[in-house]
Design an enzyme around this catalytic site. Structure first.
Site, PDB file in Angstrom:
ATOM      1  N   ARG A 110      39.630  38.166  40.782  1.00  0.00           N
ATOM      2  CA  ARG A 110      40.199  39.015  39.653  1.00  0.00           C
ATOM      3  C   ARG A 110      41.017  38.398  38.664  1.00  0.00           C
ATOM      4  O   ARG A 110      42.267  37.768  39.485  1.00  0.00           O
ATOM      5  CB  ARG A 110      40.917  40.153  40.309  1.00  0.00           C
ATOM      6  CG  ARG A 110      41.468  41.061  39.253  1.00  0.00           C
ATOM      7  CD  ARG A 110      42.293  42.514  39.467  1.00  0.00           C
ATOM      8  NE  ARG A 110      41.102  43.113  39.581  1.00  0.00           N
ATOM      9  CZ  ARG A 110      41.127  44.571  39.436  1.00  0.00           C
ATOM     10  NH1 ARG A 110      42.380  45.121  39.253  1.00  0.00           N
ATOM     11  NH2 ARG A 110      40.102  45.410  39.772  1.00  0.00           N
ATOM     12  N   HIS A 137      33.317  43.761  34.691  1.00  0.00           N
ATOM     13  CA  HIS A 137      33.929  44.730  36.027  1.00  0.00           C
ATOM     14  C   HIS A 137      32.481  45.034  36.860  1.00  0.00           C
ATOM     15  O   HIS A 137      32.324  46.452  36.789  1.00  0.00           O
ATOM     16  CB  HIS A 137      34.687  45.688  35.867  1.00  0.00           C
ATOM     17  CG  HIS A 137      35.546  46.130  36.931  1.00  0.00           C
ATOM     18  ND1 HIS A 137      35.529  45.627  38.011  1.00  0.00           N
ATOM     19  CD2 HIS A 137      36.495  47.081  36.802  1.00  0.00           C
ATOM     20  CE1 HIS A 137      36.418  46.124  38.911  1.00  0.00           C
ATOM     21  NE2 HIS A 137      36.991  47.073  38.239  1.00  0.00           N
ATOM     22  N   GLN A 140      32.764  47.555  39.786  1.00  0.00           N
ATOM     23  CA  GLN A 140      33.052  48.892  39.295  1.00  0.00           C
ATOM     24  C   GLN A 140      31.625  49.677  38.654  1.00  0.00           C
ATOM     25  O   GLN A 140      31.426  50.728  39.194  1.00  0.00           O
ATOM     26  CB  GLN A 140      34.008  48.714  38.065  1.00  0.00           C
ATOM     27  CG  GLN A 140      34.426  50.125  37.379  1.00  0.00           C
ATOM     28  CD  GLN A 140      35.282  50.973  38.653  1.00  0.00           C
ATOM     29  OE1 GLN A 140      36.334  50.603  39.045  1.00  0.00           O
ATOM     30  NE2 GLN A 140      34.744  52.148  38.733  1.00  0.00           N
TER      31      GLN A 140
HETATM   32  N1   CP Z   1      38.953  50.347  39.216  1.00  0.00           N
HETATM   33  C1   CP Z   1      39.765  49.334  39.619  1.00  0.00           C
HETATM   34  O1   CP Z   1      39.222  48.355  39.577  1.00  0.00           O
HETATM   35  O2   CP Z   1      40.918  49.638  40.233  1.00  0.00           O
HETATM   36  P1   CP Z   1      42.016  48.519  40.866  1.00  0.00           P
HETATM   37  O3   CP Z   1      42.706  47.967  39.402  1.00  0.00           O
HETATM   38  O4   CP Z   1      43.046  49.486  41.385  1.00  0.00           O
HETATM   39  O5   CP Z   1      41.483  47.517  41.537  1.00  0.00           O
HETATM   40  N1  NVA Z   2      39.794  48.160  31.387  1.00  0.00           N
HETATM   41  C1  NVA Z   2      41.004  48.161  32.867  1.00  0.00           C
HETATM   42  C2  NVA Z   2      40.272  48.541  34.289  1.00  0.00           C
HETATM   43  C3  NVA Z   2      41.254  48.580  35.226  1.00  0.00           C
HETATM   44  C4  NVA Z   2      40.336  48.805  36.718  1.00  0.00           C
HETATM   45  C5  NVA Z   2      41.503  47.081  32.994  1.00  0.00           C
HETATM   46  O1  NVA Z   2      41.017  45.713  32.574  1.00  0.00           O
HETATM   47  O2  NVA Z   2      42.680  47.135  32.799  1.00  0.00           O
END
Ligand code: CP
Ligand code: NVA
Length: 329
Positions: A110, A137, A140
């Site tokens: 990440r 993502h 997700q």
């Molecule tokens: N939705 C999601 O990716 O949550 P986190 O940022 O908590 O991992």
């Molecule tokens: N779009 C958001 C998603 C978090 C899970 C970000 O990248 O911060």
């Protein structure tokens, strides 16, 4: 005859890495693994698998989902936070990839650049999973599609409306996921935040092949008519904090509130669900919302019976487990 799906050894950097059939295969596997866990059966599908979890950005769900999913099936994980490792600082990403690939069976990344996860995948020699970058993502989107299918028992023909920052990681991955699964996707966003032409052309071509549509509609009232899924995400993603004031001004009309939900025409008939990848600014319990009130979604919508955000959060774990099992065994 049905093609046999084999994802062993594969990485997942973005949703378009998966064929339509592979995507559905992962959702089916996630359903089976969820039922297995609900029955209290834990397994050993990931026994002796060591998994590296690299995090340049914060996470609650993704980190927890990878950890619990691996442990449920007998695997083990090592958390490598941005202050813990040399990646991209004292050591090139390519070198770190080759070292980690000699020790671990797979790597979750990440962080910021999509390029970084690409280099990891190119050099690690083991599956690399994108747990969120600025552009994508994908894990997700798997959980989002699983949750939609759980509720409506299908994906084909479902109308999904995404409200807000229409070119962020969550939106782009869900958009491609819907196009692959045959769901109709409306990106409701101001022109300034619409996806670029190349990106839209790519996803619309996929949608056409799967007899569905992907459209951009700047007007919320028009976008949500007939929506079966209303989805939103934060207005400012991690790494874009300097954009905050501008985004607030741009996206205020895109807040998901009860008025907007009613405009779907599907509230009260069990015909619409609300989804959010979380974390969400919906109540007065964060520093920001104590000052500004709810942002992308009101508390009333977030807490409504049609809000499925915690099923969706739970499904992160089942889909990530499916991804690990499918690519490692
Ligand atoms: N939705 C999601 O990716 O949550 P986190 O940022 O908590 O991992
Ligand atoms: N779009 C958001 C998603 C978090 C899970 C970000 O990248 O911060």
């Amino acid at each position: 005859m049905k093609k046999r799906i084999n994802l062993k050894g594969r990485s997942l950097l973005k949703i378009s890495d998966l064929s339509n059939e592979e995507l559905i295969y992962l959702l089916d596997l996630a359903d089976r693994l969820k039922r297995k866990k609900k029955r209290g059966v834990l397994g050993n599908l990931l026994a002796r698998k060591n998994i590296a979890l690299i995090f340049e950005k914060a996470s609650t769900r993704t980190r927890s989902a990878f950890t619990v999913a691996a442990v449920d099936e007998g695997g083990s994980v090592e958390f490598l936070g941005r202050h813990d490792i040399h990646l991209g600082k004292k050591e090139s990403i390519k070198d770190s990839a080759r070292v980690l690939g000699r020790m671990f069976d797979a790597i979750q990344f990440r962080g910021y650049k999509q390029e970084t996860v690409g280099i990891l995948a190119q050099y690690a020699g083991v599956p690399v999973w994108n747990g969120l970058t600025d552009e994508a993502h994908p894990t997700q989107a798997l959980a989002d599609l699983m949750t939609i299918r759980e509720h409506f028992h299908r994906l084909k023909g479902i109308k999904v409306v995404y409200m807000g920052d229409g070119r962020n990681n969550v939106c782009l991955s869900l958009m491609m996921g819907c196009a692959k699964a045959g769901a109709n996707f409306v990106d409701c966003t101001p022109g300034e935040l619409a996806p670029g032409h190349a990106r839209l052309d790519e996803v619309q071509a996929v949608a056409r092949r799967n007899a569905c549509t992907v459209t951009v509609e700047p007007e919320p009232a028009r976008a949500v008519i007939g929506a079966q899924v209303v989805y939103t995400d934060v207005w400012v993603s991690m790494g874009e904090e300097s954009e905050f004031d501008k985004r607030l001004r741009l996206l205020k009309p895109y807040q998901v509130n009860m008025g907007l939900m009613r405009q779907t025409g599907n509230v009260g008939r069990n015909g619409v669900i609300f989804l959010h990848c979380l974390p969400a600014f919906h109540n007065h319990e964060t520093e920001l919302t104590r000052k500004l009130g709810a942002l992308e979604v009101t508390d009333e919508v977030f807490e409504a019976p049609f809000s499925k955000v915690f099923d969706q959060a739970e499904n992160r774990m089942h889909t990530i487990k499916a991804l690990m099992v499918a690519t490692l065994t």
